[in-house]
Write a protein that holds these residues in place. Structure first.
Motif, PDB file in Angstrom:
ATOM      1  N   THR A   1     -75.553 -60.553  26.860  1.00 13.91           N
ATOM      2  CA  THR A   1     -74.911 -61.789  26.433  1.00 13.91           C
ATOM      3  C   THR A   1     -75.913 -62.870  26.112  1.00 13.91           C
ATOM      4  O   THR A   1     -75.593 -64.040  26.104  1.00 13.91           O
ATOM      5  CB  THR A   1     -73.968 -62.293  27.540  1.00 13.91           C
TER       6      THR A   1
ATOM      7  N   GLU B   1     -65.955 -58.797  22.278  1.00 11.67           N
ATOM      8  CA  GLU B   1     -64.608 -59.253  22.635  1.00 11.67           C
ATOM      9  C   GLU B   1     -64.494 -60.772  22.656  1.00 11.67           C
ATOM     10  O   GLU B   1     -63.394 -61.318  22.719  1.00 11.67           O
ATOM     11  CB  GLU B   1     -64.195 -58.705  24.011  1.00 11.67           C
ATOM     12  N   THR B   2     -65.621 -61.471  22.607  1.00 14.78           N
ATOM     13  CA  THR B   2     -65.604 -62.933  22.611  1.00 14.78           C
ATOM     14  C   THR B   2     -65.282 -63.417  21.204  1.00 14.78           C
ATOM     15  O   THR B   2     -66.063 -63.218  20.275  1.00 14.78           O
ATOM     16  CB  THR B   2     -66.964 -63.494  23.058  1.00 14.78           C
TER      17      THR B   2
ATOM     18  N   THR C   1     -54.782 -64.474  25.836  1.00 11.77           N
ATOM     19  CA  THR C   1     -55.837 -64.003  26.739  1.00 11.77           C
ATOM     20  C   THR C   1     -57.142 -63.705  26.004  1.00 11.77           C
ATOM     21  O   THR C   1     -58.065 -63.135  26.592  1.00 11.77           O
ATOM     22  CB  THR C   1     -55.366 -62.728  27.460  1.00 11.77           C
TER      23      THR C   1
ATOM     24  N   LYS D   1     -60.732 -63.762  24.714  1.00 10.03           N
ATOM     25  CA  LYS D   1     -61.885 -64.231  25.478  1.00 10.03           C
ATOM     26  C   LYS D   1     -62.610 -65.355  24.751  1.00 10.03           C
ATOM     27  O   LYS D   1     -62.848 -65.279  23.546  1.00 10.03           O
ATOM     28  CB  LYS D   1     -62.844 -63.067  25.730  1.00 10.03           C
TER      29      LYS D   1
END
Length: 453
Positions: free
Chosen positions: A198, A350-351, A400, A402
C-alpha cells in the motif's frame, strides 16, 4: 501505301511533341509554385503530415463529443410519482444475461411497483424488476425533501443481444403504458492486478498498469445544479475560468458540466479558445430544490458521474466551480514516476475512493488568482472525493466500497467561500501546513495559469 504510313508517323510525332510541350509548361508552373512553397519552409511531406495530424485530431474531436453525452440524460416521467434520469446497460461477464441500471427519483412515500422489459432488435424481452433506495438515504435528513432517490434495475438471465431501450410500466397507475428509456452501454471492465503493498515506494516500475482499458487520465464532473449561481464567486468571470484552467494544468481535459446552461456565456467563450472539452448535460430536476436537498441531489450527480465515466477515464471527481484540487502531482497519460495515477495505484485495487481534505478559503475578488487567497476558516472542514474507475460499476456504488483518506502531503482541496461569520478560532494561513515540495508544485501551477489569465 508508304505515303500513308509516313503521314501517320508525322501526325503521331506532332501529337507527341504537343503533349511534351504541355507537360513542360505544367512542370514549369509546378516548379514556380514549389519554389515559393519551399521559401516558406512548407515542403510536400510536411504539408501531408500536417493534414494527416489534423484529420486524426478532428476524428478524435468528433468521437469525444458523443462519448459522454449519448444518449443525452433528461428527467422524464415513468410513473405517477416517479422520474428517470439516465439508464445504463451492463452485460454480465461470468454468467449469461445482464441488467439495466436506472437513476430514479420518486415522490416521498410513493409505492414502488413496476414491470420492465427490453427492446432487442425490435422485439420485447421481459425482465425482472427490482429496486434499491440510494445508499445515502439513511444519512440525509428526510424532513428536508419531498422525494426519495432510487436505483431501478431490470435484469435478464439469458443473452438476447444488445438491447437499445428498457421500458417501465407503473403497476399502480390507472393508465397502463410503457415508457422507453434509451440505454447507455457500459463496456465490460478489466481490473488491474492487485497491488501487494500500500505504499508507492514498493510498487515496481511498470507493474500491470497497462491492463486497465482507460482512455483519459482523469475527468471532472462539474456541479452547477447545487452550486449557488448568484454568489460573488459565480459572478466573477476570472474565478470561474480559473476553475477549468487550474485543473487543465493538472492534466484534466474533459469536463462534464451538469446544468450547463447556468455556465456564463462569457466563460464559455473564453474556454472555447483552449483545447479542453466541455460536455453539456441537462438537469431538469422535477422536484423543488432547497438547501436541505442539496446533499441528495449531489448524490444523484455522483452516481451518474461514476456510471458515465466507467471505462472512459482512470479517475473522476464531482466538483463545484468554487472547489479546486491541489494534488502533489499531475494526472499524466504516460504514467510517469511522479504522476498522480501511479501514486494512487500503489494502493490496493479494491480501494476506489480517495478522500482529500478541503479547506474553506475566504474568497477575495481583489486577488487576481484564486491560489493567492490564503486565509481559511479551520472550523469549516469538508472532504472531496476522488474515484478510481477500475472496478465494475456495481462495486463502485456499494456503500461498503473501500476508501482511503489521503495525507496532506498527497494533496488537498480548497472551497472558496464568503467569510462573513468567522469561527472563534479566527482565520489561519493554509500555507503554514504545506510541505515545501508540494508548495513548489502549486507555485508552478500558479505561474502557468497566470500566463493565461
Amino acid at each position: 501505301m508508304r505515303k500513308y504510313q509516313q503521314l501517320a508517323l508525322l501526325l503521331i510525332s506532332c501529337f507527341s511533341v504537343g503533349v511534351l510541350m504541355m507537360y513542360k509548361s505544367e512542370n514549369n508552373r509546378l516548379k514556380y509554385v514549389l519554389r515559393y512553397v519551399n521559401f516558406f519552409g512548407r515542403n510536400d511531406a510536411a504539408v501531408l503530415r500536417r493534414i494527416q495530424n489534423s484529420t486524426t485530431a478532428e476524428d478524435e474531436e468528433r468521437q469525444s463529443k458523443w462519448v459522454f453525452t449519448k444518449p443525452l440524460p433528461v428527467w422524464q416521467v415513468i410513473g405517477d410519482s416517479f422520474y428517470a434520469y439516465s439508464a445504463y446497460w451492463k452485460q454480465k461477464e461470468l454468467v449469461v444475461g445482464g441488467e439495466a441500471h436506472v437513476i430514479v427519483v420518486g415522490k416521498k412515500g410513493a409505492v414502488v411497483d413496476f414491470r420492465c422489459s427490453f427492446d432487442v432488435g425490435g422485439r420485447s424481452v421481459q425482465g425482472k424488476f427490482r429496486f434499491q433506495r440510494d445508499a445515502a438515504e439513511g444519512v440525509v435528513d428526510d424532513k428536508a425533501s419531498t422525494f426519495t432517490n432510487y436505483n431501478f434495475f431490470c435484469q435478464v438471465s439469458r443473452n438476447f443481444g444488445q438491447p437499445k431501450y428498457v421500458s417501465f410500466s407503473d403497476a399502480t397507475s390507472p393508465i397502463k403504458r410503457q415508457v422507453k428509456l434509451h440505454l447507455r452501454h457500459l463496456k465490460p471492465a478489466k481490473t488491474a492486478a492487485k497491488a501487494t503493498t500500500t505504499t508507492a515506494a514498493a510498487v515496481p516500475a511498470g507493474a500491470t498498469l497497462t491492463e486497465v482499458p482507460v482512455r483519459f487520465p482523469a475527468t471532472i464532473c462539474v456541479d452547477l445544479v447545487s452550486f449557488d449561481v448568484g454568489s460573488r464567486f459565480a459572478r466573477n468571470v476570472d474565478a470561474m475560468v480559473q476553475f477549468f484552467l487550474f485543473h487543465q494544468a493538472l492534466g484534466v481535459q474533459h469536463f462534464l458540466v451538469y446544468n450547463y446552461d447556468e455556465l456564463p456565456e462569457q466563460v464559455v467563450r473564453l474556454l472555447e479558445r483552449t483545447k479542453m472539452h466541455l460536455y453539456s448535460l441537462p438537469f431538469n430536476f422535477p422536484f423543488l430544490q432547497t438547501n436541505g436537498t442539496a446533499a441528495r441531489i449531489r448524490q444523484l450527480l455522483q452516481t451518474d458521474c461514476l456510471l458515465r465515466n466507467v471505462n472512459y477515464a482512470s479517475f473522476t471527481m464531482l466538483l463545484a466551480p468554487n472547489e479546486l484540487v491541489y494534488p502533489n502531482a499531475r494526472f499524466a497519460g504516460n504514467l510517469g514516476k511522479s504522476s498522480l495515477q501511479r501514486q494512487l495505484r500503489a494502493y490496493e485495487s479494491e480501494t476506489v475512493r480517495f478522500e482529500l481534505s478541503s479547506f474553506a478559503v475566504c474568497f477575495d475578488e481583489r486577488k487576481k488568482l484564486l491560489i493567492d487567497n490564503v486565509q481559511y476558516d479551520p472550523e469549516l472542514r469538508s472532504k472531496v472525493l476522488l474515484y478510481r474507475l477500475e472496478l465494475p460499476a456495481a462495486q463502485l456504488l456499494l456503500p461498503t466500497a473501500k476508501g482511503v483518506e489521503l495525507p496532506l502531503s498527497s494533496g488537498f482541496a480548497h472551497r472558496y467561500v464568503e467569510c462573513q461569520q468567522v469561527g472563534a478560532d479566527g482565520l489561519h494561513d493554509w500555507r503554514t501546513g504545506v510541505r515545501e515540495d508540494l508548495m513548489e508544485h502549486i507555485t508552478q501551477l500558479r505561474s502557468e495559469v497566470d500566463l493565461l489569465i
